[in-house]
Enzyme design. Structure first.
Site, short mmCIF file in Angstrom:
data_model
loop_
_atom_site.label_atom_id
_atom_site.label_comp_id
_atom_site.label_asym_id
_atom_site.label_seq_id
_atom_site.Cartn_x
_atom_site.Cartn_y
_atom_site.Cartn_z
N ASP A 14 -9.98 -3.34 -5.41
CA ASP A 14 -9.26 -2.62 -4.56
C ASP A 14 -10.01 -1.00 -4.58
O ASP A 14 -9.69 -0.51 -5.60
CB ASP A 14 -7.80 -2.41 -4.74
CG ASP A 14 -7.15 -1.96 -3.40
OD1 ASP A 14 -7.69 -1.31 -2.70
OD2 ASP A 14 -5.71 -2.14 -3.41
N SER A 59 0.82 -1.09 0.05
CA SER A 59 0.20 -0.02 0.21
C SER A 59 0.92 1.23 0.10
O SER A 59 1.67 1.53 -1.07
CB SER A 59 -1.02 -0.07 1.25
OG SER A 59 -2.01 0.81 0.99
N HIS A 107 -8.14 -4.75 -1.65
CA HIS A 107 -6.79 -4.32 -1.09
C HIS A 107 -6.24 -5.42 -0.09
O HIS A 107 -5.10 -5.46 0.00
CB HIS A 107 -7.04 -3.14 -0.27
CG HIS A 107 -6.00 -2.40 0.21
ND1 HIS A 107 -5.17 -1.58 -0.84
CD2 HIS A 107 -5.30 -1.94 1.26
CE1 HIS A 107 -4.27 -1.20 -0.44
NE2 HIS A 107 -4.25 -1.13 0.88
#
Length: 709
Positions: A642, A557, A677
């Protein structure tokens, strides 16, 4: 270096010639697109890979071609991946359960059963009786490629269960309500929600947060009365400042409903007497820039942790009748420049504080009758983590907490807050022959260019020799003030047992060393996070913890942004970089207010409509700074659904890298088409993803070692 020989019989890809036998990696079409800004236009050759509807046949075909290429490359070491998958799953108990905790009239716990991917939540009457399954996520997940229950809450009368489910990985949840007396689902169901919820005291009303359907920002709080049509739900709060996101919940005494509004540098809370669900919310203290606080309620007063004139936070209190103005707050625990207060739990007789000292999380206990009386829970290890466990009742004398380190599996303890007696309730079981005595953890301090010292947590085997020959797997995050603590991870043993040193670099941008550690790693200080990471690598190589030719970096991330920046800034120092769901197209994303998480992150990255921030972000944005040079091997992942870092950021980054990379080292890009995600939702399915990453890294290390003189 003492590498195990288990996998060394697997055929190696030893040269570019061997790689040439594989299918060529896909090359995306170049279709110039102009990205406009107040400070000049930029040409994005791969903007066409953005498909918000996620239905474009050519985009899906490109992602599937990348997946096919990655699997073709993996075929040469597929036996390694399969063995790793078995090894990783083999450390996990098939049957496992949590420590039960008391809430109301029941003992609540969760468990996993052999062969099942998802948890089962149960409760048993405290007074005795049969176990009741309140939620079997395995049954709910049937027929879904992805399924997660993000949150659940039992009503105050203990007869209903509200939970929020996600079937795509996009973190847009659907509310379900189950009657615990009959097992039936109620007709009440609301979609497009965030993952928080709160009950009224009469168990007839639920408070939920609705997300904007385009930006996915949490914007509205609704009160829904059970049994009524959801179209009749009442709007009780709407946030118009899109730099804030919000959630709802109950205080630990369940006497109040709380609306919390959060931005990077400020927040605000509104509270409602839970016995008056149709009443008006009351403001605790108005938002103000560079002012943050959190609240809980006990015995008629509010306990508040705040950074008001206290960068590392202090604890204050105020009565219910004086809410609305922080000038009425009274200090309980003063600010300490050396100790950062992370959180607190208020009990009837004691106050428990989870805080950081020298970057380590510890627990301090104080007596309400005399706050000068305090005790600290002890550790015998140089690097560890103490954190609160589940403590739902305020009238208890025992505090539940977790203890873990890089060598100690997660352990649940309870300590008697008056006598100090401590009891171990459960330690994470690690199968596969794990022997804690065969591992060592160490903490080193790395001086960086501006004189700051960065703490680093290390894990290696007992028989490790610091002779400069070991592979290094170095992890960091470095954003949002999130501290990357040295938790035990059974997965990492698969690398450590093969001779790796595992390092967690506690770089700036986190909050390990206090608030200033975060401030020094964001906005116009963001580059510190990248240079800190590189400095840690240099130190570990120089001090012979690792071999210079087998250094691997990993981040996800915002940590994936870190990997992208490092790849551009110091590619020669890394054999490989792993970048999970990476935020790599910084400027384009932050210019687009229609994307989730953009506007409420201006205070983290900067607002690119301001030229100072535009230029600074552009100077490190991994996608923009890709250039012709020899890059490390790259293992890049994303989730098609995501909602935090859109799949097209890493897709564009990889496409661009393929056109300029002058090294023969491979770039693999894996898109999980059915997830978001967090990757796949099942506990075993997640291990398969880890095995693919580790298999790739072991292949790269073997090749590098073979090419040594």
């Amino acid at each position: 270096m003492k590498l195990t020989t288990t996998l060394l019989s697997v055929p190696l890809l030893v040269s570019g010639a061997a790689w040439a036998e594989l299918p060529q990696p896909p090359l995306a079409d170049v279709r110039p697109h102009t990205v406009t800004s107040p400070h000049g236009d930029r040409i994005d050759p791969y903007y066409w890979l953005r498909d918000d509807a996620r239905s474009s046949p050519e985009v899906i075909a490109y992602l599937e071609a990348e997946n096919a290429y990655a699997l073709a490359f993996q075929a040469a070491y597929q036996p390694v991946v399969e063995k790793l998958t078995q090894e990783l799953i083999g450390r996990m108990p098939q049957d496992d359960s949590s420590v039960p905790y008391v809430m109301g009239d029941y003992l609540y716990s969760s468990r996993y059963e052999a062969g099942k991917e998802h948890p089962i939540y149960v409760r048993t009457p405290v007074a005795g009786g049969d176990e009741q399954i309140i939620l079997d996520v395995n049954a709910l997940a049937e027929g879904h490629d992805y399924f997660v229950v993000a949150n659940w809450s039992v009503s105050p009368d203990q007869t209903k269960l509200a939970y929020l489910e996600d079937t795509t990985g996009r973190r847009q949840y659907q509310l379900r309500i189950k009657d615990l007396t009959t097992g039936a689902l109620l007709d009440d169901s609301i979609t497009g929600l965030s993952s928080s919820l709160a009950w009224s005291a009469d168990s007839k009303h639920l408070f939920v947060v609705e997300n904007d359907p385009v930006t996915l920002l949490s914007t509205k709080v609704y009160r829904h009365q059970l049994g009524k049509p959801v179209a009749e739900r009442a709007l009780v709060y709407q946030e118009h400042d899109n730099s804030f996101f919000m959630g709802v919940g109950n205080t630990r005494d369940r006497n109040f409903v709380i609306i919390g509004l959060y931005s990077t540098v400020s927040n605000e809370f509104h509270v409602l007497d839970a016995s008056q669900p149709e009443g008006e919310f009351q403001l605790v203290a108005p938002r103000q820039r560079d002012f943050k606080y959190s609240v809980d309620h006990i015995a008629g007063r509010w306990i508040i942790s705040t950074d008001w004139d206290a960068p590392n936070n202090r604890i204050m209190t105020v009565g219910q009748e004086k809410l609305g103005n922080r000038d009425h707050w009274q200090e309980l625990i003063a600010h300490d420049e050396q100790v950062f207060i992370e959180s607190f739990i208020a009990f009837e007789d004691y106050l428990a504080i989870n805080e950081r000292s020298d970057g380590l999380r510890r627990i301090r206990l104080l007596d309400w009758q005399d706050l000068s009386k305090q005790q600290f829970l002890a550790s015998d290890e140089p690097s560890y983590v103490m954190a609160f466990s589940v403590n739902p009742e305020q009238n208890q004398q025992w505090l539940r907490y977790t203890y873990t380190s890089l060598t100690t599996p997660s352990s649940v303890y309870e300590v008697h807050m008056k006598t100090g007696e401590r009891r171990l309730l459960k330690q994470q079981e690690v199968l596969g022959g794990f022997d804690q005595s065969q591992y060592r953890t160490e903490r080193v301090w790395v001086p960086v260019e501006d004189g700051v010292k960065v703490p680093v947590s290390l894990l290696y085997r007992k028989d490790f020799e610091r002779d400069g020959s070991a592979p290094l797997y170095q992890y960091a995050y470095g954003s949002y003030g999130f501290s990357m603590d040295p938790f035990f991870r059974s997965n990492i043993l698969s690398l450590v047992d093969r001779g790796f040193v595992y390092a967690i670099a506690h770089i700036r941008g986190g909050q390990e060393m206090g608030r200033h550690w975060y401030e020094d790693g964001k906005l116009l200080n963001k580059v510190n996070t990248f240079t800190d990471f590189i400095a840690v690598t240099d130190y570990l190589v120089e001090h012979k913890y690792a071999a210079a030719d087998t250094v691997i970096g990993m981040g996800g991330s915002a940590g994936g942004l870190l990997m992208g920046a490092v790849a551009n800034m110091a590619p020669e120092k890394y054999l490989a970089l792993v970048s999970h769901v990476p935020f790599v197209d910084v400027v384009t994303t932050m210019l687009d207010e229609s994307l989730p998480l953009t506007t409420n992150e201006y205070d983290e990255w900067g607002n690119p409509n301001d030229k100072v921030y535009y230029d600074y972000m552009l100077s490190y944005s991994p996608y923009d700074q890709v250039r012709e040079q020899a890059y490390p091997a790259l293992f890049v992942t994303t989730g098609f659904h995501d909602s935090q870092v859109q799949y097209f950021e890493p897709a564009k980054w990889v496409a661009k890298l393929r056109t300029v990379n002058t090294s023969e080292r491979p770039i693999l890009f894996r898109t999980t088409m059915e997830a978001g995600h967090g990757g796949r939702s099942g506990r075993f399915a997640r291990q398969e993803q880890v095995a693919e990453e580790y298999g790739f890294l072991l292949e790269m290390v073997r090749q590098a070692q073979q090419q040594r003189p």
